[in-house]
Design a protein around this motif. Sequence first.
Motif, short mmCIF file in Angstrom:
data_model
loop_
_atom_site.label_atom_id
_atom_site.label_comp_id
_atom_site.label_asym_id
_atom_site.label_seq_id
_atom_site.Cartn_x
_atom_site.Cartn_y
_atom_site.Cartn_z
N SER A 297 0.84 -1.20 0.00
CA SER A 297 0.00 0.00 0.00
C SER A 297 0.88 1.26 0.00
O SER A 297 2.02 1.24 0.50
CB SER A 297 -0.92 0.01 1.23
OG SER A 297 -0.14 0.21 2.38
N SER A 325 0.19 -0.63 -4.58
CA SER A 325 -1.19 -0.96 -4.91
C SER A 325 -2.06 0.24 -4.56
O SER A 325 -1.81 0.93 -3.58
CB SER A 325 -1.64 -2.18 -4.12
OG SER A 325 -1.49 -1.93 -2.75
N GLU A 327 -5.74 1.93 -3.46
CA GLU A 327 -6.67 1.52 -2.40
C GLU A 327 -7.63 0.44 -2.90
O GLU A 327 -8.05 -0.43 -2.18
CB GLU A 327 -7.45 2.72 -1.86
CG GLU A 327 -6.67 3.54 -0.83
CD GLU A 327 -5.40 4.17 -1.40
OE1 GLU A 327 -5.38 4.45 -2.63
OE2 GLU A 327 -4.43 4.34 -0.66
#
Length: 492
Positions: A297, A325, A327
């Motif tokens: 994230s 990545s 959300e």
Amino acid sequence: MAPHAVIIPYPVQGHINPLIRLSEKLASHGIIITFVNTDFNHCKMMKARNRHGILQDPSFNIRFVQVTDGLPFDFKRTAVSVEFFNALMTTMRASAEDLLDKLLIQSCEPPVSCVIGSSFLPWTIDIAKKFELPFVAFWSQAVSVQVIYRHLSMIIDNGDFPPKKQGMIDYIPGLPPMHPQDLPSDIQSGDPSNPVHQVIVQQLPALEEAAWIISNTVYELERQASNVTKEKSPVFLSIGPLIPSIYFEGEGKLEDFSIASPRSLSLWAESNCLPWLDSRPERSVCYVSFGSLAQISRVQVQEIARGLMESEQAFLWVIRPDLVSSEAGKTTSIDYIDILPGGFLEKTKDRGLLVPWSPQLLVLSHPSVGGFFTHGGWNSTVESLSLGVPMLVFPQGIEQSTNRMLVVNQWKIGLRLDSCRDDAVIEGAEIAKCVKALLKDEEMRKRSNQVRDTIMKAVGEGGSSWKNMNDFVDYLMSLPTKKMHLSRGSKR
Ligand code: UDP
């Protein structure tokens, strides 16, 4: 006539790398290899090599061929995607079957004598059977992980799929007692429909029927798990580490980047970070890389950056274009400069280097590298063990938490980085503390060198992997080389 093996890797970097290294070893014994890439990966490799390369070098005993997975080129194959798995199980299978059909109909020289397939592609045994060829399964993970999956029904019967919150998993033969968090992530999630779980479980029956199961591990490192496996499957052979022997031949041999990395099948262009490493003191650099697939994230990447900044240590950090990545869980190609915390580049410019992809073996074998902050993928683990580099392990899924258990608890050559809560972000301050500890721990460094010595003995003359590799080569050499006259119609 030389034997001819068709090698079919699961089309990701972590299967391509060990299998191209196996191909090189077999080719050096005069065995002809047909190495099967998907056309998508072939294009990526050619682009990464700026269209130069060995991919069609006729002097080399390895022939490269392509099959298709049928997906559009802009499909995000790195994401854990049911569509991707389905394409590999159907379209890639059909394309590989056609390829073998053609090789046999065209009576290629020398005739195909066997199929070596990633066990993650369970259909590779089916097509070998269809064309009456012997099948060798390549197990790409630790043998301890194989032991876990071979005892899945025991885990289910004990009510540990998903694992109970407390208590140890202390009943699997050949494995030390494990915490629930040490189990592979698909078992932790306890969802039998999880696509990763499906892929892993589907490969198990093929193992029972393979002529050999070859594995990128070293007997001495996973002695008990190997013994348990060998009891059930006498055809199991540990032949690791699958890395070029030049990395065991002492210092001074790897100075020329272009010579040491000529046959790389990297999917991204390798940045030559060696001159930068040359400028750093011995064992002072933390190498940071999370492999080829992990997606992290944005906020965790920012905390990693904070940790590296606060650690005040030198670092070489691989930030793949698709590392972050979004959300929504989709992969996005990002310009990392946009997401790094303010002031990061300025504050670390004298001690940090960011690259999109590295020549990892060359980096790990460089004397300036003192530790590896890794996701704990099996290849990265084996490479770090082989080159004597201690690890800070930050698992991102699949079986990486089991690898972490081996590194931290069994071999005691690494530190763990995880949070008490599954979804929690690890903060920069914790990362900084661990990175410092990783580079300063002399005892861990000594144990890492001992592990490297063990591995060097295993690959040296008379060692366990050396013997197993020779047995495997002898087996391939003994395969019949007669031409097969199978026609498309007769076997379908
Ligand atoms: N690798 C590399 N350069 C990088 C990062 C990774 O060459 O910058 C290679 C690494 O040496 C290893 C493979 O990519 O052989 C990654 O495999 P691993 O099993 O560690 O992780 P995965 O990508 O499967 O998660």
